[in-house]
Write a protein that holds these residues in place. Sequence first.
Motif, PDB file in Angstrom:
ATOM      1  N   ARG A  22       3.982   0.153  -9.171  1.00  0.00           N
ATOM      2  CA  ARG A  22       4.138  -1.015  -8.290  1.00  0.00           C
ATOM      3  C   ARG A  22       5.613  -1.242  -7.947  1.00  0.00           C
ATOM      4  O   ARG A  22       5.991  -1.453  -6.795  1.00  0.00           O
ATOM      5  CB  ARG A  22       3.533  -2.251  -8.974  1.00  0.00           C
ATOM      6  N   LYS A  32       0.824  -1.216   0.000  1.00  0.00           N
ATOM      7  CA  LYS A  32       0.000   0.000   0.000  1.00  0.00           C
ATOM      8  C   LYS A  32       0.858   1.267   0.000  1.00  0.00           C
ATOM      9  O   LYS A  32       1.981   1.250   0.486  1.00  0.00           O
ATOM     10  CB  LYS A  32      -0.900   0.011   1.246  1.00  0.00           C
ATOM     11  N   ASP A  59      -3.855  -0.655  -4.566  1.00  0.00           N
ATOM     12  CA  ASP A  59      -2.838  -0.406  -3.529  1.00  0.00           C
ATOM     13  C   ASP A  59      -2.776   1.043  -3.076  1.00  0.00           C
ATOM     14  O   ASP A  59      -2.154   1.354  -2.069  1.00  0.00           O
ATOM     15  CB  ASP A  59      -1.444  -0.823  -4.033  1.00  0.00           C
TER      16      ASP A  59
END
Length: 227
Positions: A116, A2, A45
């Motif tokens: 990511r 996250k 996320d």
Amino acid sequence: MKYTVVLPAAGSGKRMKADRNKLLLELSGKPIFIYTLEVFDRDPDCEGMWLAVKEDERELIEKYVEHYGIKKVKGYAAGGAERQDSVRAGLEMARQSEVVLVHDAARPFISPAVIRELVERANESGAAIAGVPVKDTIKKVREGVITETVDRAELWMIQTPQAFRYKLLMEAAQRAQADGFLGTDEAMLVERTGHPVQIVESTYENVKMTTPDDLIYGKAILESRLQ
Ligand code: CTP
Ligand code: MG
């Protein structure tokens, strides 16, 4: 993993030579900054976004956010005279974050895969930023004459997002302010603390909408994504 994101959006877009903040200009009928927010809104996320905006544009920006159904904007910070001031104001609001990204609202074409990778690397090492290898030959020029050709192999064009452990970036930002140091990106503030900053290879599409020709490229990117 996250993360939260701070989006500086409080510039005026002088180089775009438009009649308003360039972020409000439309690409295929939608304001530029909305494309940027949509990327984070769709990322499971992403836990929240903080936007740094100019006081007199806040109401309009909030209206757009509502109109386009953007759900993850947690708050608005008061933008400052310099981008670095806007980012710091946003960071002060994002206090509960463990990993924070800083991303220019003017870069609507960021890849979710790059986000990511940045978040993972920042979580492991503290600091990771997006960039692409330089494509052109780069030379230093003084008074119209070449003084040096720089070895391109070591040169990268730096973009945002730039991802950090929150505490590391906040301390670096506070130190920069105390020292009166003005950087052109967040990594510079962290570099001067001695903490290593990693680079993640991004895409050439992640261009910042800066001058009028960028809008032509932006439209072409959108069209290519529809095919
Ligand atoms: N930005 C900001 N606060 C400032 C200056 C810039 O939040 N005082 C934001 C811009 O809105 C943009 C991002 O930082 O999303 C990157 O800056 P840049 O591309 O330089 O935008 P502008 O400063 O608006 O453009 P220009 O430099 O051409 O005036
Ligand atoms: Mg600027």
